[in-house]
Design a protein around this motif. Structure first.
Motif, PDB file in Angstrom:
ATOM      1  N   UNK A  47      34.308 -52.628 -30.202  1.00 51.31           N
ATOM      2  CA  UNK A  47      32.938 -53.086 -29.922  1.00 51.31           C
ATOM      3  C   UNK A  47      32.748 -53.344 -28.434  1.00 51.31           C
ATOM      4  N   UNK A  48      33.771 -53.879 -27.773  1.00 51.90           N
ATOM      5  CA  UNK A  48      33.695 -54.098 -26.328  1.00 51.90           C
ATOM      6  C   UNK A  48      33.575 -52.787 -25.568  1.00 51.90           C
ATOM      7  N   UNK A  49      34.335 -51.793 -25.999  1.00 49.06           N
ATOM      8  CA  UNK A  49      34.263 -50.466 -25.382  1.00 49.06           C
ATOM      9  C   UNK A  49      32.866 -49.888 -25.572  1.00 49.06           C
ATOM     10  N   UNK A  50      32.310 -50.039 -26.755  1.00 51.41           N
ATOM     11  CA  UNK A  50      30.973 -49.518 -27.032  1.00 51.41           C
ATOM     12  C   UNK A  50      29.914 -50.245 -26.199  1.00 51.41           C
ATOM     13  N   UNK A  51      30.096 -51.542 -25.988  1.00 49.24           N
ATOM     14  CA  UNK A  51      29.160 -52.291 -25.143  1.00 49.24           C
ATOM     15  C   UNK A  51      29.267 -51.814 -23.694  1.00 49.24           C
TER      16      UNK A  51
END
Length: 97
Positions: free
Chosen positions: A73-77
């Protein structure tokens, strides 16, 4: 240097290209994280015996999948942020902005 400078436009074009590459790499990282998370969950699902070690294993896999999911999710953000920066750079490179 004015905002309409050809040098600024060239730098913005380079920045847009760099950000596009970063976004591709972020997408690859997210895909890999989700792949290993699915593989770990599938392995845990196939381990259906009920010993204390198996219960600990399931708990560890669940915790690990939560951590990896958070990373994904951090990578996607970060990808979303990079997309906005790439868009701004493309506008600036095109003489807009």
């Amino acid at each position: 240097m004015s905002l309409d400078s050809p040098l600024l436009s060239a730098c913005a074009a380079d920045t847009a290209a760099d950000l596009a590459l970063a976004r591709r790499r972020l997408a690859e990282a997210s895909d890999r994280l989700r792949t290993v998370m699915r593989a770990a969950a599938e392995l845990a699902a196939r381990t259906d015996w009920q010993t204390p070690a198996a219960r600990r294993f399931h708990g560890e896999v669940d915790a690990w999948c939560g951590t990896v999911g958070g990373l994904a999710r951090g990578v996607e953000a970060a990808d979303g942020d990079a997309w906005l920066l790439e868009l701004r750079a493309m506008v600036r490179a095109g003489g807009g902005g």
